[in-house]
Design a protein around this motif. Structure first.
Motif, PDB file in Angstrom:
ATOM      1  N   SER A   1      56.499  36.327  17.248  1.00  0.00           N
ATOM      2  CA  SER A   1      55.508  37.328  17.641  1.00  0.00           C
ATOM      3  C   SER A   1      54.530  36.747  18.665  1.00  0.00           C
ATOM      4  O   SER A   1      54.212  37.370  19.682  1.00  0.00           O
ATOM      5  CB  SER A   1      54.771  37.793  16.379  1.00  0.00           C
ATOM      6  OG  SER A   1      53.714  38.612  16.717  1.00  0.00           O
ATOM      7  N   ALA A   2      54.056  35.518  18.362  1.00  0.00           N
ATOM      8  CA  ALA A   2      53.107  34.854  19.265  1.00  0.00           C
ATOM      9  C   ALA A   2      53.751  34.591  20.629  1.00  0.00           C
ATOM     10  O   ALA A   2      53.138  34.812  21.686  1.00  0.00           O
ATOM     11  CB  ALA A   2      52.635  33.542  18.645  1.00  0.00           C
TER      12      ALA A   2
ATOM     13  N   GLN B   1      54.338  38.395  27.187  1.00  0.00           N
ATOM     14  CA  GLN B   1      53.895  39.686  27.725  1.00  0.00           C
ATOM     15  C   GLN B   1      52.658  39.498  28.609  1.00  0.00           C
ATOM     16  O   GLN B   1      52.561  40.078  29.686  1.00  0.00           O
ATOM     17  CB  GLN B   1      53.558  40.655  26.573  1.00  0.00           C
ATOM     18  CG  GLN B   1      54.775  41.220  25.880  1.00  0.00           C
ATOM     19  CD  GLN B   1      55.618  42.104  26.794  1.00  0.00           C
ATOM     20  OE1 GLN B   1      56.666  41.668  27.276  1.00  0.00           O
ATOM     21  NE2 GLN B   1      55.157  43.305  27.087  1.00  0.00           N
ATOM     22  N   GLN B   2      51.749  38.652  28.092  1.00  0.00           N
ATOM     23  CA  GLN B   2      50.511  38.398  28.850  1.00  0.00           C
ATOM     24  C   GLN B   2      50.819  37.719  30.183  1.00  0.00           C
ATOM     25  O   GLN B   2      50.278  38.083  31.241  1.00  0.00           O
ATOM     26  CB  GLN B   2      49.564  37.514  28.043  1.00  0.00           C
ATOM     27  CG  GLN B   2      48.795  38.291  26.975  1.00  0.00           C
ATOM     28  CD  GLN B   2      47.799  37.412  26.259  1.00  0.00           C
ATOM     29  OE1 GLN B   2      48.019  36.214  26.121  1.00  0.00           O
ATOM     30  NE2 GLN B   2      46.722  38.020  25.776  1.00  0.00           N
TER      31      GLN B   2
ATOM     32  N   TRP C   1      56.240  36.233  21.968  1.00  0.00           N
ATOM     33  CA  TRP C   1      56.449  37.514  22.658  1.00  0.00           C
ATOM     34  C   TRP C   1      55.140  37.990  23.287  1.00  0.00           C
ATOM     35  O   TRP C   1      55.113  38.440  24.425  1.00  0.00           O
ATOM     36  CB  TRP C   1      56.959  38.538  21.636  1.00  0.00           C
ATOM     37  CG  TRP C   1      57.285  39.866  22.243  1.00  0.00           C
ATOM     38  CD1 TRP C   1      58.416  40.213  22.901  1.00  0.00           C
ATOM     39  CD2 TRP C   1      56.447  41.023  22.259  1.00  0.00           C
ATOM     40  NE1 TRP C   1      58.359  41.508  23.321  1.00  0.00           N
ATOM     41  CE2 TRP C   1      57.145  42.038  22.940  1.00  0.00           C
ATOM     42  CE3 TRP C   1      55.171  41.311  21.757  1.00  0.00           C
ATOM     43  CZ2 TRP C   1      56.612  43.321  23.135  1.00  0.00           C
ATOM     44  CZ3 TRP C   1      54.645  42.568  21.952  1.00  0.00           C
ATOM     45  CH2 TRP C   1      55.364  43.563  22.630  1.00  0.00           C
ATOM     46  N   HIS C   2      54.054  37.813  22.501  1.00  0.00           N
ATOM     47  CA  HIS C   2      52.737  38.237  22.977  1.00  0.00           C
ATOM     48  C   HIS C   2      52.334  37.436  24.219  1.00  0.00           C
ATOM     49  O   HIS C   2      51.884  37.992  25.227  1.00  0.00           O
ATOM     50  CB  HIS C   2      51.723  38.038  21.843  1.00  0.00           C
ATOM     51  CG  HIS C   2      50.373  38.586  22.160  1.00  0.00           C
ATOM     52  ND1 HIS C   2      50.124  39.940  22.274  1.00  0.00           N
ATOM     53  CD2 HIS C   2      49.190  37.959  22.390  1.00  0.00           C
ATOM     54  CE1 HIS C   2      48.844  40.127  22.568  1.00  0.00           C
ATOM     55  NE2 HIS C   2      48.257  38.933  22.640  1.00  0.00           N
ATOM     56  N   THR C   3      52.494  36.129  24.139  1.00  0.00           N
ATOM     57  CA  THR C   3      52.133  35.250  25.263  1.00  0.00           C
ATOM     58  C   THR C   3      52.972  35.587  26.496  1.00  0.00           C
ATOM     59  O   THR C   3      52.471  35.638  27.622  1.00  0.00           O
ATOM     60  CB  THR C   3      52.376  33.768  24.867  1.00  0.00           C
ATOM     61  OG1 THR C   3      51.763  33.545  23.620  1.00  0.00           O
ATOM     62  CG2 THR C   3      51.815  32.803  25.888  1.00  0.00           C
TER      63      THR C   3
END
Lengths: 178, 146
Positions: free
Chosen positions: B91-92, B98-99, B94-96
């Motif tokens: 999740s982390a 995306q950013q 994927w989030h990073t």
């Protein structure tokens, strides 16, 4: 205590029945590591199947049934190659029988006792796997014919035939040594 | 029973089937009694030796390593913790990602805006001072067209 309740405290079951299962495995395989491994397998299987235990047979009989099957599988698969190890293990058995010798008053009687025990072991070696199992259950574990039938899944008459053959071999052997 | 015990009688005896006939004969016949005693002793000594051997082997063995319930519970916890860790990490990540992608997109947009702005200039940037010196008015051609 009710058998189905007894099995709920499985640690107590292991403590109570471990010596018996280990002893039967050791006498059958004559290899301490293999016997310990088999005893562990036996209790692991029993633990997994404990919900299915309905108390129709005694807990002791049920555990012994599992042990007998495990011994049979071990021998059939030849994983343990225990007949080859038997010779290697002989000195250990000799060492263990020392306590037997110590119980006798005179050295001569002790030697005779050791010879008799060795003769029985030699006969046990020559028995078929079923004969050996029946013999050990009868004369090491003190089970009667019906209990042996329950443990092995054999009919009482079949158990008797195996036991008679084993005893006949022993009787002949003892006739030779006397 | 006057004859000596047969091999089958002896086997029956040790199998635990001791009829009154067998018991009577064993009590009366010294020869058969001696045979039974001899075998009885051998079997009792064998039993004793097997028990002693087992006790010795068991005592010298390491402590009973039977811990499946604990092991299973521990395994379940390890599995659950590992799964949770993988989930959180994924999740982390994927989030990073995306950013980072959003930032890259923003930089690309800014670049395109800058390129558009530079392409749309009337004269090159280096000539802009000259353009400022000239007053642009209607030329002769423009007059003739009128």
């Amino acid at each position: 205590m009710d058998q189905t309740r007894e099995i709920e405290d499985f640690d107590a079951v292991v403590r109570l029945y471990w010596p018996r299962i280990f002893r039967f495995a050791l006498a059958s395989l004559r290899d301490r590591d293999a016997a310990e491994s088999l005893a562990q397998d036996c209790f692991l299987k029993a633990y997994r199947a404990r919900r299915g235990f309905r108390g129709e047979a005694s807990l002791s009989t049920w555990l012994m049934q599992i042990a007998v099957n495990l011994v049979r599988d071990s021998i059939r698969n030849r994983r343990l190659r225990f007949w080859n190890r038997t010779r290697a293990m002989a000195p250990n058995f000799d060492l263990a029988s020392q306590s037997l010798a110590d119980q006798h008053s005179s050295p001569e009687r002790a030697v005779l006792a050791k010879e008799r025990v060795a003769a029985v072991w030699n006969v046990v070696e020559t028995l078929s796997q079923r004969q050996r199992t029946v013999f050990l259950l009868r004369f090491v574990e003190d089970l009667d014919l019906l209990e042996i039938a329950a443990v092995t899944g054999l009919r009482e008459g079949t158990v008797k035939v195996h036991l008679f053959r084993a005893l006949e071999a022993l009787r002949k052997r003892m006739g030779e040594t006397q | 029973m006057n004859e000596h015990l047969s091999p089958e009688d002896i086997s029956r005896w040790f199998a635990g089937e001791r009829s009154s006939d067998l018991q009577r004969h064993a009590g009366e016949c010294q020869e058969c009694s001696a045979r039974l005693d001899s075998m009885e002793s051998a079997l009792a000594e064998f039993r004793g030796a097997a028990h002693d051997w087992s006790a010795v082997q068991s005592a010298s063995a390491p402590s009973i390593a039977w811990r499946p319930p604990v092991l299973h519970t521990a395994r379940r916890w390890v599995l659950a913790a590992t799964s949770m860790l993988i989930l959180v990490s994924a999740s982390a990540y994927w989030h990073t990602r995306q950013q980072t992608r959003a930032a890259e997109m923003a930089r690309a947009d800014a670049l395109l805006v800058q390129v558009d702005a530079e392409i749309s200039r009337a004269v090159p940037q280096t000539m802009e001072p000259l353009v400022n010196l000239v007053t642009w008015g209607p030329g002769p051609t423009d007059e003739r067209q009128k």
